[in-house]
Design a protein around this motif. Structure first.
Motif, PDB file in Angstrom:
ATOM      1  N   LEU A 113       0.835  -1.200   0.000  1.00 37.14           N
ATOM      2  CA  LEU A 113       0.000   0.000   0.000  1.00 37.14           C
ATOM      3  C   LEU A 113       0.873   1.255   0.000  1.00 37.14           C
ATOM      4  O   LEU A 113       1.943   1.281   0.618  1.00 37.14           O
ATOM      5  CB  LEU A 113      -0.916   0.010   1.227  1.00 37.14           C
ATOM      6  CG  LEU A 113      -1.954  -1.112   1.296  1.00 37.14           C
ATOM      7  CD1 LEU A 113      -2.684  -1.068   2.640  1.00 37.14           C
ATOM      8  CD2 LEU A 113      -2.944  -1.010   0.154  1.00 37.14           C
ATOM      9  N   PRO A 114       0.455   2.302  -0.680  1.00 38.15           N
ATOM     10  CA  PRO A 114       1.260   3.544  -0.708  1.00 38.15           C
ATOM     11  C   PRO A 114       1.359   4.166   0.680  1.00 38.15           C
ATOM     12  O   PRO A 114       0.406   4.130   1.457  1.00 38.15           O
ATOM     13  CB  PRO A 114       0.497   4.438  -1.688  1.00 38.15           C
ATOM     14  CG  PRO A 114      -0.901   3.924  -1.668  1.00 38.15           C
ATOM     15  CD  PRO A 114      -0.792   2.439  -1.463  1.00 38.15           C
ATOM     16  N   TRP A 115       2.520   4.744   0.953  1.00 36.18           N
ATOM     17  CA  TRP A 115       2.721   5.380   2.251  1.00 36.18           C
ATOM     18  C   TRP A 115       1.861   6.623   2.407  1.00 36.18           C
ATOM     19  O   TRP A 115       1.507   7.017   3.521  1.00 36.18           O
ATOM     20  CB  TRP A 115       4.189   5.762   2.439  1.00 36.18           C
ATOM     21  CG  TRP A 115       5.167   4.630   2.422  1.00 36.18           C
ATOM     22  CD1 TRP A 115       6.224   4.480   1.569  1.00 36.18           C
ATOM     23  CD2 TRP A 115       5.214   3.499   3.307  1.00 36.18           C
ATOM     24  NE1 TRP A 115       6.910   3.332   1.863  1.00 36.18           N
ATOM     25  CE2 TRP A 115       6.323   2.705   2.926  1.00 36.18           C
ATOM     26  CE3 TRP A 115       4.423   3.074   4.374  1.00 36.18           C
ATOM     27  CZ2 TRP A 115       6.668   1.528   3.573  1.00 36.18           C
ATOM     28  CZ3 TRP A 115       4.761   1.887   5.024  1.00 36.18           C
ATOM     29  CH2 TRP A 115       5.864   1.128   4.629  1.00 36.18           C
ATOM     30  N   LEU A 116       1.539   7.252   1.282  1.00 36.67           N
ATOM     31  CA  LEU A 116       0.727   8.466   1.291  1.00 36.67           C
ATOM     32  C   LEU A 116      -0.546   8.237   0.488  1.00 36.67           C
ATOM     33  O   LEU A 116      -0.533   7.541  -0.526  1.00 36.67           O
ATOM     34  CB  LEU A 116       1.495   9.633   0.675  1.00 36.67           C
ATOM     35  CG  LEU A 116       2.853   9.997   1.278  1.00 36.67           C
ATOM     36  CD1 LEU A 116       3.532  11.064   0.427  1.00 36.67           C
ATOM     37  CD2 LEU A 116       2.698  10.490   2.703  1.00 36.67           C
ATOM     38  N   THR A 117      -1.636   8.844   0.933  1.00 34.59           N
ATOM     39  CA  THR A 117      -2.861   8.800   0.144  1.00 34.59           C
ATOM     40  C   THR A 117      -2.709   9.755  -1.036  1.00 34.59           C
ATOM     41  O   THR A 117      -1.797  10.598  -1.071  1.00 34.59           O
ATOM     42  CB  THR A 117      -4.080   9.224   0.980  1.00 34.59           C
ATOM     43  OG1 THR A 117      -3.931  10.602   1.355  1.00 34.59           O
ATOM     44  CG2 THR A 117      -4.208   8.363   2.241  1.00 34.59           C
ATOM     45  N   ALA A 118      -3.609   9.644  -1.990  1.00 33.00           N
ATOM     46  CA  ALA A 118      -3.563  10.530  -3.157  1.00 33.00           C
ATOM     47  C   ALA A 118      -3.645  11.993  -2.727  1.00 33.00           C
ATOM     48  O   ALA A 118      -2.935  12.862  -3.250  1.00 33.00           O
ATOM     49  CB  ALA A 118      -4.696  10.182  -4.112  1.00 33.00           C
ATOM     50  N   GLU A 119      -4.484  12.273  -1.748  1.00 34.06           N
ATOM     51  CA  GLU A 119      -4.631  13.643  -1.256  1.00 34.06           C
ATOM     52  C   GLU A 119      -3.359  14.123  -0.580  1.00 34.06           C
ATOM     53  O   GLU A 119      -2.928  15.273  -0.776  1.00 34.06           O
ATOM     54  CB  GLU A 119      -5.802  13.714  -0.273  1.00 34.06           C
ATOM     55  CG  GLU A 119      -6.069  15.109   0.265  1.00 34.06           C
ATOM     56  CD  GLU A 119      -7.242  15.163   1.226  1.00 34.06           C
ATOM     57  OE1 GLU A 119      -7.506  16.243   1.785  1.00 34.06           O
ATOM     58  OE2 GLU A 119      -7.894  14.120   1.436  1.00 34.06           O
ATOM     59  N   GLN A 120      -2.732  13.261   0.210  1.00 39.36           N
ATOM     60  CA  GLN A 120      -1.503  13.648   0.903  1.00 39.36           C
ATOM     61  C   GLN A 120      -0.365  13.894  -0.075  1.00 39.36           C
ATOM     62  O   GLN A 120       0.487  14.762   0.152  1.00 39.36           O
ATOM     63  CB  GLN A 120      -1.130  12.546   1.901  1.00 39.36           C
ATOM     64  CG  GLN A 120      -2.071  12.463   3.087  1.00 39.36           C
ATOM     65  CD  GLN A 120      -1.942  11.163   3.855  1.00 39.36           C
ATOM     66  OE1 GLN A 120      -1.272  10.227   3.417  1.00 39.36           O
ATOM     67  NE2 GLN A 120      -2.609  11.076   5.000  1.00 39.36           N
ATOM     68  N   THR A 121      -0.355  13.159  -1.172  1.00 36.15           N
ATOM     69  CA  THR A 121       0.693  13.322  -2.180  1.00 36.15           C
ATOM     70  C   THR A 121       0.636  14.703  -2.819  1.00 36.15           C
ATOM     71  O   THR A 121       1.663  15.229  -3.262  1.00 36.15           O
ATOM     72  CB  THR A 121       0.561  12.236  -3.267  1.00 36.15           C
ATOM     73  OG1 THR A 121       0.628  10.941  -2.657  1.00 36.15           O
ATOM     74  CG2 THR A 121       1.681  12.344  -4.292  1.00 36.15           C
ATOM     75  N   GLN A 122      -0.549  15.296  -2.861  1.00 36.35           N
ATOM     76  CA  GLN A 122      -0.712  16.605  -3.478  1.00 36.35           C
ATOM     77  C   GLN A 122      -0.219  17.751  -2.593  1.00 36.35           C
ATOM     78  O   GLN A 122      -0.053  18.878  -3.058  1.00 36.35           O
ATOM     79  CB  GLN A 122      -2.190  16.834  -3.819  1.00 36.35           C
ATOM     80  CG  GLN A 122      -2.767  15.846  -4.817  1.00 36.35           C
ATOM     81  CD  GLN A 122      -1.994  15.815  -6.112  1.00 36.35           C
ATOM     82  OE1 GLN A 122      -1.715  16.857  -6.707  1.00 36.35           O
ATOM     83  NE2 GLN A 122      -1.626  14.626  -6.563  1.00 36.35           N
ATOM     84  N   LYS A 123       0.021  17.449  -1.320  1.00 36.94           N
ATOM     85  CA  LYS A 123       0.481  18.477  -0.403  1.00 36.94           C
ATOM     86  C   LYS A 123       1.868  18.975  -0.803  1.00 36.94           C
ATOM     87  O   LYS A 123       2.798  18.182  -0.962  1.00 36.94           O
ATOM     88  CB  LYS A 123       0.522  17.913   1.026  1.00 36.94           C
ATOM     89  CG  LYS A 123       1.119  18.828   2.072  1.00 36.94           C
ATOM     90  CD  LYS A 123       0.237  20.001   2.411  1.00 36.94           C
ATOM     91  CE  LYS A 123       0.784  20.807   3.581  1.00 36.94           C
ATOM     92  NZ  LYS A 123      -0.004  22.023   3.841  1.00 36.94           N
ATOM     93  N   ASN A 124       2.009  20.278  -0.973  1.00 39.91           N
ATOM     94  CA  ASN A 124       3.296  20.856  -1.386  1.00 39.91           C
ATOM     95  C   ASN A 124       3.930  21.576  -0.201  1.00 39.91           C
ATOM     96  O   ASN A 124       3.805  22.792  -0.038  1.00 39.91           O
ATOM     97  CB  ASN A 124       3.104  21.807  -2.556  1.00 39.91           C
ATOM     98  CG  ASN A 124       4.412  22.175  -3.235  1.00 39.91           C
ATOM     99  OD1 ASN A 124       5.460  22.245  -2.587  1.00 39.91           O
ATOM    100  ND2 ASN A 124       4.368  22.402  -4.526  1.00 39.91           N
ATOM    101  N   TRP A 125       4.618  20.799   0.636  1.00 35.89           N
ATOM    102  CA  TRP A 125       5.243  21.357   1.828  1.00 35.89           C
ATOM    103  C   TRP A 125       6.302  22.388   1.469  1.00 35.89           C
ATOM    104  O   TRP A 125       6.445  23.423   2.138  1.00 35.89           O
ATOM    105  CB  TRP A 125       5.895  20.241   2.639  1.00 35.89           C
ATOM    106  CG  TRP A 125       4.961  19.277   3.283  1.00 35.89           C
ATOM    107  CD1 TRP A 125       4.613  18.030   2.839  1.00 35.89           C
ATOM    108  CD2 TRP A 125       4.258  19.455   4.524  1.00 35.89           C
ATOM    109  NE1 TRP A 125       3.737  17.429   3.713  1.00 35.89           N
ATOM    110  CE2 TRP A 125       3.514  18.282   4.760  1.00 35.89           C
ATOM    111  CE3 TRP A 125       4.191  20.491   5.454  1.00 35.89           C
ATOM    112  CZ2 TRP A 125       2.713  18.120   5.889  1.00 35.89           C
ATOM    113  CZ3 TRP A 125       3.398  20.333   6.580  1.00 35.89           C
ATOM    114  CH2 TRP A 125       2.660  19.159   6.781  1.00 35.89           C
TER     115      TRP A 125
END
Length: 308
Positions: free
Chosen positions: A248-260
């Motif tokens: 399973l991916p470590w990040l959800t699709a929504e979390q991947t979009q986060k631009n820290w």
């Protein structure tokens, strides 16, 4: 364009004031490192920042302390708090090289990953840590030996030289914070993710806001220790289930979009784009002044004690 005078105080050993995660966000050639700064960046490893007057103070911490907005104009911490343009949530794990970007990548999970050793535990000390971390180590060790590769509870003949090379040899990594505080997530969880060793995590009660909670073993409630250990045993004894969860991916699709990185850059640039007078946020008068005077008095007393 006016040249900015910036300075750094109370950061950790090895911190390079000339080249760091903050200076990379300042326009090249647009600043100088000056002991009489307009903007002071400081951290939690000392009290030298108290000696600086008439400058904008920006506090950075990766530890589980709460920024004192009576003393600083701005702060960067892990806390999930909203304080206008004065605070940015930026967890410590984001400073670990390319680890965060790498865990966004699609995993390559091979069957051999289920053939690795059982579990590891790598910690240096327990002075400031919740005793629950050691308790969990001892309870899980009743099932199988856990290889402790740090200085704390070491059982493999001495501390390992390379932590990442060590933990990638294991199916599970105990990834416990030193305390449980909302938003407080350090490198503990991202290091095993980087090498596809499944974290067994305890700490931030809101860790699922940053990471996919289905991709690791999450002990959210101390009272559920038996259930979590039973689940780890189940995964250890069922390779197909282990590999399915590990894939399973470590990040959800929504979390991947986060631009820290963009958030961090915007925060720094907003501060430095203002004149020191415009950027001022912490008040100089009222009860805040009384608090600061008390702090200065306390620091002077401590210094006088050390000189004796």
């Amino acid at each position: 364009m006016k040249t900015l005078r910036i300075y750094f105080a109370d950061f950790w050993k090895g911190f390079n004031p000339e080249n760091n995660f903050i200076t990379t966000k300042v326009n090249e050639g647009n600043y100088i490192i000056d002991e009489n700064p307009d903007f002071l960046f400081y951290s939690s490893q000392g009290n030298k920042h108290k000696n600086f007057k008439n400058c904008i103070k920006i506090y950075f911490t990766g530890e589980n302390d709460v920024p004192d907005f009576n003393s600083c104009d701005y702060a960067i911490s892990f806390h999930p708090i909203d304080f206008g343009d004065r605070h940015l949530r930026f967890p410590l794990y984001l400073l670990y090289g390319d680890y965060y970007e790498r865990i966004k990548e699609t995993k390559q999970i091979l069957p051999d990953l289920a053939k690795r050793k059982f579990c590891n535990f790598v910690y240096s000390n327990s002075k400031l840590a919740d005793p629950f971390r050691e308790l969990f180590f001892r309870e899980l060790s009743k099932y199988k030996k856990i290889d402790s590769g740090g200085r704390l509870l070491n059982n493999i003949g001495g501390p390992v030289a390379d932590k990442m090379s060590f933990i990638q040899k294991y199916k599970f990594t105990i990834a416990f914070e030193n305390s449980s505080v909302n938003g407080y997530t350090t490198e503990k969880i991202i290091e095993p993710m980087r090498v596809n060793s499944m974290p067994v995590y305890w700490g931030n009660p809101q860790v699922d806001l940053d990471f996919n909670k289905e991709s690791f073993v999450w002990l959210k409630d101390k009272s559920k220790i038996k259930e979590i250990i039973d689940y780890i045993v189940f995964l250890d004894e069922n390779e197909e289930e282990y590999l399915s969860k590990l894939s399973l991916p470590w990040l959800t699709a929504e979390q991947t979009q986060k631009n820290w990185d963009n958030d961090f850059s915007s925060f720094i640039r907003n501060i430095l784009s203002q004149s020191p007078q415009e950027a001022k946020r912490a008040p100089d008068y009222g009860y805040t002044k009384l608090i600061r005077n008390r702090e200065i008095s306390l620091v002077k007393k401590l210094f006088s004690l050390f000189k004796r």
